[in-house]
Write an enzyme that holds these catalytic residues in place. Structure first.
Site, PDB file in Angstrom:
ATOM      1  N   GLY A  27       0.851  -1.182   0.000  1.00  0.00           N
ATOM      2  CA  GLY A  27       0.000   0.000   0.000  1.00  0.00           C
ATOM      3  C   GLY A  27       0.883   1.226   0.000  1.00  0.00           C
ATOM      4  O   GLY A  27       2.058   1.155   0.354  1.00  0.00           O
ATOM      5  N   ASP A 143     -12.209   4.197  13.111  1.00  0.00           N
ATOM      6  CA  ASP A 143     -12.194   4.148  11.647  1.00  0.00           C
ATOM      7  C   ASP A 143     -12.508   2.733  11.162  1.00  0.00           C
ATOM      8  O   ASP A 143     -11.820   2.178  10.308  1.00  0.00           O
ATOM      9  CB  ASP A 143     -10.839   4.614  11.108  1.00  0.00           C
ATOM     10  CG  ASP A 143     -10.908   5.024   9.642  1.00  0.00           C
ATOM     11  OD1 ASP A 143     -12.031   5.312   9.158  1.00  0.00           O
ATOM     12  OD2 ASP A 143      -9.863   5.058   8.979  1.00  0.00           O
TER      13      ASP A 143
END
Length: 451
Positions: A27, A143
């Site tokens: 990522g 989150d």
């Protein structure tokens, strides 16, 4: 200058770097990259994921990374990602986690071919057990969303794990109220959007959104307009459209409603959730019914686009907060925070790809702007999403890490002024991103199908 002199300039923990062989990038974003690596010092050696974070872009707010490590240390639960090690160079932090290679939640469901309510029940219970564990340790994740729920391996019976504790908060005590505006639009609780202060209950709201979406294939609040979406979220009116919900059990619907209760004091807690009848005593509608049809209809061509848009948008997350903190302007309103984040992005000032970080002023009256990500993540429909603007640069930076020379750390995280690396010569990049993000909203099912 000799190698000894170069190494002598590094922090003491930098010697750990030789214990790792770095591989592909998993990522990427403006604060750094996540790299696959082999931890050679482990017995036996194991594959890990290493989050590499630029100190230069942190601009002195090293407590952001240290807060994340403080939250993660000592956590040991089957459905919480394990934090294994860390070290630093003079200009980067390296956080080492177990590697979860089984794919993201909804991508895995789509790939599976058949997904029943019983499967959903087991998956949500696993995530809920992780939330319960965190809450027992006074940790609020803040989150929780499908992209942060990964399967540990590609095996059919692999566990799901909750990842990305970048904006998690460790409460001093049960009475502490958090005030930072943070999270991901579409999953953030009403009290966050209303800036009323929040606590553990926000995680249960996010779980309710995920459960709703998993069971029918679209999100409960779906407006294309951010302000309208915020208003819908704060109203909290949800519908179970017959076309998608007729085969879903009453217990599942009740669990969703219990999570998506606007008043956080009346919202179901993690402890109460574990004992909910959906997990303990329900008999689902025919377990052979494939509920992934809704996901396929609404997500097959849109889900990856939506995820790409979210990842592109994460580079706008936290930097505005750091600027606000540095400039002594902790009282910006939501609109001001949104503008600030967009301006920061257009100037090449970006935020973490790993989730927005907890603000150093979290205990104060909301000095953080993560509202940019609220623009980005409405889990929606799209034919095309914007392309992240700095992939090539980040890949180049990743290759630098393969060089054993300590000098690599000097140059990797240079600030660039090139268009296409997070810096644009005009607002066109931001306008393009906003247009793309506005297109990634899941279509609302026909109102006539509601029950």
């Amino acid at each position: 200058m000799g190698l000894h002199d170069l190494l002598s300039r590094q922090p003491e923990s930098y010697v750990k770097k030789k214990e790792y062989s770095f591989h592909k990038t998993l990522g990427e974003g403006s604060f750094g990259v996540v790299r696959s690596a082999l931890w050679k010092a482990a017995e036996p050696p194991i594959n890990v994921a290493v989050k590499v974070i630029s100190k230069k872009i942190l601009k002195g707010h090293d407590e952001i990374v240290k807060d994340e490590m403080d939250v993660l240390r000592g956590l040991d639960q089957p459905h919480v990602v394990k934090f294994l090690d860390w070290f630093e160079s003079k200009d980067k932090y390296y956080l080492v986690f177990e590697e979860a290679t089984g794919g993201e939640l909804f991508e895995r469901i789509l790939a599976k071919g058949r997904f029943t309510e019983n499967d959903a029940c087991q998956t949500i219970r696993a995530v809920l057990s992780a939330i319960q564990y965190l809450h027992h340790h006074n940790i609020v994740h803040r989150d929780i969303k499908p992209e942060n729920i990964l399967y540990r391996t590609k095996e059919e019976d692999a566990n799901v794990v909750l990842v990305d504790f970048g904006i998690a908060a460790h409460l001093k005590d049960e009475s502490e109220i958090l005030t930072t505006v943070c999270g991901s639009f579409g999953y953030a609780a009403p009290e966050i959007l209303a800036k009323k202060g929040h606590g553990k209950a926000v995680d249960m709201w996010s779980l309710g959104v995920i459960t709703y979406t998993m069971l029918c294939g679209y999100t409960p609040f779906r407006s294309d307009d951010p302000a309208t979406l915020a208003a819908e979220t704060q109203r909290g009116k949800i519908e179970f459209h017959d076309r998608y919900w007729k085969n879903i059990s009453a217990e599942a619907k009740d669990f969703v409603k219990s999570c998506l209760t606007v008043d956080p004091k009346k919202r179901i807690t993690a402890d109460e959730g574990i004992d909910h009848p959906w997990f303990t005593s329900h008999t689902a509608a025919p377990s052979s019914h494939d509920i992934s049809a809704g996901l396929r209809e609404n997500y097959r061509k849109r889900w990856k686009s939506a995820i790409a848009a979210v990842r592109a948008s994460t580079k706008f997350k936290t930097f505005a907060a750091l600027n606000a903190s540095s400039s002594g302007n902790p009282s910006a309103d939501v609109d001001g925070e949104q503008q600030q984040g967009q301006q920061g992005a257009s100037q090449g000032k970006a935020a973490s790809p790993f989730g927005g970080r907890r603000s150093p002023t979290d205990s104060h009256s909301s000095s953080v702007s993560n509202m940019d990500v609220f623009h980005a993540h409405s889990s929606s429909s799209s034919s095309e999403a914007p392309t992240p603007q700095h992939n090539d640069a980040t890949q180049a930076r990743a290759h630098d890490d393969e060089d054993a020379d300590a000098d690599a750390d000097d140059d990797v995280w240079h600030e660039t002024s090139q268009e296409g690396e997070g810096h644009t010569s005009s607002s066109s990049g931001i306008d393009k991103l906003k247009r793309g993000l506005e297109e990634v909203h899941l279509k609302s099912p026909p109102p006539s199908s509601s029950s």
